[in-house]
Design an enzyme around this catalytic site. Structure first.
Site, PDB file in Angstrom:
ATOM      1  N   SER A 110       4.897   4.466  -3.074  1.00  0.00           N
ATOM      2  CA  SER A 110       4.179   4.496  -1.801  1.00  0.00           C
ATOM      3  C   SER A 110       4.984   5.192  -0.712  1.00  0.00           C
ATOM      4  CB  SER A 110       3.926   3.043  -1.389  1.00  0.00           C
ATOM      5  OG  SER A 110       3.476   2.976  -0.068  1.00  0.00           O
TER       6      SER A 110
ATOM      7  N   TYR B  75       7.103  -4.873   1.514  1.00  0.00           N
ATOM      8  CA  TYR B  75       6.284  -4.146   0.530  1.00  0.00           C
ATOM      9  C   TYR B  75       6.976  -2.838   0.130  1.00  0.00           C
ATOM     10  CZ  TYR B  75       2.654  -0.953  -1.128  1.00  0.00           C
ATOM     11  OH  TYR B  75       1.954  -0.013  -1.836  1.00  0.00           O
TER      12      TYR B  75
ATOM     13  N   LYS C 213       8.784  -1.516  -3.570  1.00  0.00           N
ATOM     14  CA  LYS C 213       8.470  -0.269  -4.286  1.00  0.00           C
ATOM     15  C   LYS C 213       9.736   0.574  -4.477  1.00  0.00           C
ATOM     16  CE  LYS C 213       4.115  -0.710  -5.083  1.00  0.00           C
ATOM     17  NZ  LYS C 213       3.471  -0.531  -6.369  1.00  0.00           N
TER      18      LYS C 213
HETATM   19  N1  LIG Z   1      -4.181   1.671  -1.644  1.00  0.00           N
HETATM   20  C1  LIG Z   1      -3.235   2.475  -1.144  1.00  0.00           C
HETATM   21  O1  LIG Z   1      -3.423   3.134  -0.109  1.00  0.00           O
HETATM   22  C2  LIG Z   1      -1.914   2.609  -1.848  1.00  0.00           C
HETATM   23  C3  LIG Z   1      -0.965   3.492  -1.313  1.00  0.00           C
HETATM   24  C4  LIG Z   1       0.261   3.633  -1.965  1.00  0.00           C
HETATM   25  C5  LIG Z   1       0.519   2.923  -3.125  1.00  0.00           C
HETATM   26  N2  LIG Z   1      -0.425   2.066  -3.600  1.00  0.00           N
HETATM   27  C6  LIG Z   1      -0.106   1.339  -4.827  1.00  0.00           C
HETATM   28  O2  LIG Z   1      -1.136   1.571  -5.769  1.00  0.00           O
HETATM   29  C7  LIG Z   1      -1.314   0.424  -6.604  1.00  0.00           C
HETATM   30  C8  LIG Z   1      -2.763   0.007  -6.587  1.00  0.00           C
HETATM   31  O3  LIG Z   1      -3.155  -0.300  -5.251  1.00  0.00           O
HETATM   32  P1  LIG Z   1      -4.646  -0.715  -4.909  1.00  0.00           P
HETATM   33  O4  LIG Z   1      -4.890  -0.334  -3.492  1.00  0.00           O
HETATM   34  O5  LIG Z   1      -5.546  -0.207  -5.975  1.00  0.00           O
HETATM   35  O6  LIG Z   1      -4.539  -2.303  -4.968  1.00  0.00           O
HETATM   36  P2  LIG Z   1      -5.547  -3.365  -5.629  1.00  0.00           P
HETATM   37  O7  LIG Z   1      -5.149  -4.690  -5.091  1.00  0.00           O
HETATM   38  O8  LIG Z   1      -6.961  -2.914  -5.426  1.00  0.00           O
HETATM   39  O9  LIG Z   1      -5.217  -3.289  -7.171  1.00  0.00           O
HETATM   40  C9  LIG Z   1      -4.112  -3.931  -7.751  1.00  0.00           C
HETATM   41  C10 LIG Z   1      -4.557  -4.524  -9.066  1.00  0.00           C
HETATM   42  O10 LIG Z   1      -3.428  -5.145  -9.682  1.00  0.00           O
HETATM   43  C11 LIG Z   1      -3.816  -6.413 -10.181  1.00  0.00           C
HETATM   44  N3  LIG Z   1      -2.625  -7.269 -10.196  1.00  0.00           N
HETATM   45  C12 LIG Z   1      -1.872  -7.663  -9.138  1.00  0.00           C
HETATM   46  N4  LIG Z   1      -0.870  -8.465  -9.554  1.00  0.00           N
HETATM   47  C13 LIG Z   1      -0.979  -8.556 -10.905  1.00  0.00           C
HETATM   48  C14 LIG Z   1      -0.247  -9.242 -11.909  1.00  0.00           C
HETATM   49  N5  LIG Z   1       0.791 -10.024 -11.602  1.00  0.00           N
HETATM   50  N6  LIG Z   1      -0.626  -9.114 -13.195  1.00  0.00           N
HETATM   51  C15 LIG Z   1      -1.709  -8.342 -13.524  1.00  0.00           C
HETATM   52  N7  LIG Z   1      -2.458  -7.693 -12.616  1.00  0.00           N
HETATM   53  C16 LIG Z   1      -2.095  -7.797 -11.315  1.00  0.00           C
HETATM   54  C17 LIG Z   1      -4.891  -6.908  -9.222  1.00  0.00           C
HETATM   55  O11 LIG Z   1      -5.737  -7.887  -9.796  1.00  0.00           O
HETATM   56  C18 LIG Z   1      -5.633  -5.607  -8.906  1.00  0.00           C
HETATM   57  O12 LIG Z   1      -6.677  -5.363  -9.828  1.00  0.00           O
HETATM   58  C19 LIG Z   1      -0.363  -0.629  -6.079  1.00  0.00           C
HETATM   59  O13 LIG Z   1       0.800  -0.615  -6.874  1.00  0.00           O
HETATM   60  C20 LIG Z   1      -0.062  -0.168  -4.669  1.00  0.00           C
HETATM   61  O14 LIG Z   1       1.184  -0.612  -4.242  1.00  0.00           O
HETATM   62  C21 LIG Z   1      -1.630   1.892  -2.993  1.00  0.00           C
END
Ligand SMILES: NC(=O)c1ccc[n+]([C@@H]2O[C@H](COP(=O)([O-])OP(=O)(O)OC[C@H]3O[C@@H](n4cnc5c(N)ncnc54)[C@H](O)[C@@H]3O)[C@@H](O)[C@H]2O)c1
Length: 326
Positions: free
Chosen positions: A118, A141, A145
């Site tokens: 991120s 957070y 990462k």
């Molecule tokens: N959304 C953004 O803008 C963004 C930006 C940068 C990085 N990210 C990264 O991308 C990834 C996905 O983000 P997102 O926005 O889709 O989030 P999200 O919450 O929609 O998806 C995360 C998924 O991981 C699952 N999860 C969480 N903990 C878990 C565990 N212990 N065991 C199994 N499953 C688990 C959740 O149920 C969910 O389906 C994350 O790693 C996040 O840090 C997101």
């Protein structure tokens, strides 16, 4: 024979869009998700294994059984404000979970990983952020990462694991075909909240801080369409499958939009004014985060195709209209 990718967090927002892209590119997709923040009905491209990355034994057994060619690791908690209030929850889930996954990969002999990192790992930087910009996170957070990135590099050096670390900026928009989208409860993300302002006459969109050192005083972010992110993940898998070395890439557009600009753009797309109020700053938010994604272009041949604000907001608007009828 098609290759298999195990997608942790594939029932979530970014993971489900990537699962679609992987399946379209011919990968067999297996989602591993505990559904803590994901949704069963968004797992449409391959099998769902309901499991927790904190359940080391089951995770290891799953990797041994599925024998994926690669892992795409999205499972994490990802809310800045929540991480400030509950750091332990973040270190446990994101850091211990990723360590469990790396351990399981070593045991199962899986040697390729794409990791969701991120822009939150950079902290405060008013310049265009390149992969060489120092990483000084200002919230737990981002710290989690950053630690995961280091762990992935260290495991990679000691074991036979090649990785692509993707540092994405603000994931935005929804699948243009309407097959998956964004569904968080509570919803901390700015675009769904601004859209809610336009859809729900009783909801006021809170702009968190109007006194930042930015052109209009509100935070500036680089919004990247989630389907463009998915395209980059597909390219990262191909790059590793072809023997590419471990690399890290920013994924963004190189352009920033302020929260006020965003609220105005949502008003245009919705044809209705977004009611808004300037509220207090949220702890942990840097004023400006804008990516240089030149490296991803040069090495992966990746370029955002549908990340203009209008397409982002039109696809998100269409998704949230359908969600309201669900
Ligand atoms: N959304 C953004 O803008 C963004 C930006 C940068 C990085 N990210 C990264 O991308 C990834 C996905 O983000 P997102 O926005 O889709 O989030 P999200 O919450 O929609 O998806 C995360 C998924 O991981 C699952 N999860 C969480 N903990 C878990 C565990 N212990 N065991 C199994 N499953 C688990 C959740 O149920 C969910 O389906 C994350 O790693 C996040 O840090 C997101």
């Amino acid at each position: 024979m098609s290759k298999t990718v195990l997608v942790t967090g594939g029932a979530g927002y970014v993971g489900s869009h990537c699962a679609k892209a992987f399946a379209k590119a011919g990968w067999t997709v297996v989602t591993y998700d505990n559904l803590s923040r994901g949704h069963r009905d968004l797992v449409k491209w391959g099998e769902l294994i309901e499991g927790d990355i904190l359940d080391r034994a089951f995770l290891t057994e799953t990797l041994k059984r599925v024998q994926p060619d690669a892992v795409a690791h999205f499972a994490a908690f990802a809310y800045v404000a929540e991480s400030m209030a509950e750091p332990a929850m973040y270190y446990r889930n994101n850091v211990t979970g990723t360590m469990n996954l790396l351990d399981a990969m070593v045991v199962a002999g899986v040697g390729q990983m794409v990791f969701s990192s991120s822009c939150a790992t950079y902290g405060v930087s008013n310049e265009l952020i390149t992969e060489d910009t120092p990483q000084n996170p200002i919230n737990p957070y981002g710290e989690t990462k950053k630690v995961c990135e280091q762990m992935i590099r260290d495991y990679g050096a000691a074991h036979d694991i090649r990785s692509v670390i993707l540092r994405y900026f603000n994931a935005a928009g929804c699948d243009p075909d309407g097959e998956t989208g964004e569904r968080h409860d509570p919803e901390p993300h700015v675009i769904p909240l601004a859209i809610r302002g336009a859809m729900d006459g009783t909801f006021t969109f809170n702009i968190l801080g109007g006194d930042y050192d930015t052109p209009d005083g509100t935070c500036v972010r680089d919004y990247i369409h989630v389907s463009d992110l998915a395209d980059a993940h597909g390219r990262a898998l191909d790059y590793l499958a072809k023997g590419g070395n471990s690399e890290v890439f920013n994924l963004g557009t190189g352009r920033g939009a302020s929260v006020l600009e965003l609220a105005d753009a949502v008003s245009r797309v919705a044809g209705k004014e977004v009611p808004r109020v300037i509220a207090d700053r949220r702890p942990g938010d840097p004023p400006i985060l804008v990516a240089s994604a030149d490296k991803a272009k040069a090495v992966l041949g990746w370029e955002p195709k549908i990340s203009d604000l209008n397409t982002i907001l039109t696809t998100a608007w269409a998704w949230f209209q359908r969600e309201a009828e669900r």
